[in-house]
Scaffold this active site. Sequence first.
Site, PDB file in Angstrom:
ATOM      1  N   ILE A   1      30.129 -23.790   5.822  1.00 42.29           N
ATOM      2  CA  ILE A   1      31.457 -23.231   5.585  1.00 42.29           C
ATOM      3  C   ILE A   1      32.115 -24.275   4.690  1.00 42.29           C
ATOM      4  CG2 ILE A   1      33.671 -22.515   6.563  1.00 42.29           C
ATOM      5  CD1 ILE A   1      32.175 -21.904   9.193  1.00 42.29           C
ATOM      6  N   PRO A   2      32.073 -24.081   3.379  1.00 43.71           N
ATOM      7  CA  PRO A   2      32.381 -25.150   2.424  1.00 43.71           C
ATOM      8  C   PRO A   2      33.870 -25.487   2.311  1.00 43.71           C
ATOM      9  CG  PRO A   2      31.942 -23.127   1.247  1.00 43.71           C
ATOM     10  CD  PRO A   2      31.677 -22.839   2.710  1.00 43.71           C
ATOM     11  N   CYS A   3      34.391 -26.110   3.347  1.00 44.07           N
ATOM     12  CA  CYS A   3      35.809 -26.459   3.381  1.00 44.07           C
ATOM     13  C   CYS A   3      36.181 -27.481   2.308  1.00 44.07           C
ATOM     14  CB  CYS A   3      36.205 -26.958   4.763  1.00 44.07           C
ATOM     15  SG  CYS A   3      35.229 -28.349   5.360  1.00 44.07           S
ATOM     16  N   HIS A   4      35.185 -28.179   1.759  1.00 38.44           N
ATOM     17  CA  HIS A   4      35.481 -29.121   0.672  1.00 38.44           C
ATOM     18  C   HIS A   4      35.972 -28.389  -0.579  1.00 38.44           C
ATOM     19  CE1 HIS A   4      31.293 -27.932  -0.044  1.00 38.44           C
ATOM     20  NE2 HIS A   4      31.514 -28.209  -1.323  1.00 38.44           N
TER      21      HIS A   4
END
Length: 188
Positions: free
Chosen positions: A155-158
């Site tokens: 879950i690419p929160c970056h």
Amino acid sequence: MKGVIAGQSGTEKKVPSTDALNVSVFATPLGYWALLGRDKVLYALTVGHSEARKAQSAFANPFDGLAIDEVSSDWYPELRQRLERYAAGDRVKFDDVKLHLPKLTEFQQQIVETTRKLKHGETITYGELAARADRPRAARAVGTVMASNRFPIIIPCHRVVGAGGGLGGYSAPQGLSLKTRLLDLEQQ
């Protein structure tokens, strides 16, 4: 091997590893990463540690009431290899990885699903993400969802950044330094 569950009094008891979640710790150009899960279902991922033992100890406590195996194994080698390729700069998709998610509100679920659909190298602001979930004034709530994300990269929160060009936050051990490296990696 035995897993460990901390008792309410702080004491620990041993449980069979068949009841325990598996841990896989591995080195990447972005530090040590660790996977936690079983039966090809990911319970958590931690990234950016300076030492293997620190990555392993990120999962030192029981997780969702389940014990954690004390010894690292090569659990889920296919996912480990994909993450290694990603950390080396390859474009890798993770939309098929099964996640063990805690009970989420409808809003949290929308945020997770929308974030998971962000493409390699794409960024979005917290406010834009809130608007996509039909809650345009909920940018801070989006930040809270991102801060509790236990599946960075998957879950690419970056890829979620602050308005006006600010990075926002990143809770990995290397903090914003790692977020910057991830974003730079995806721009190559």
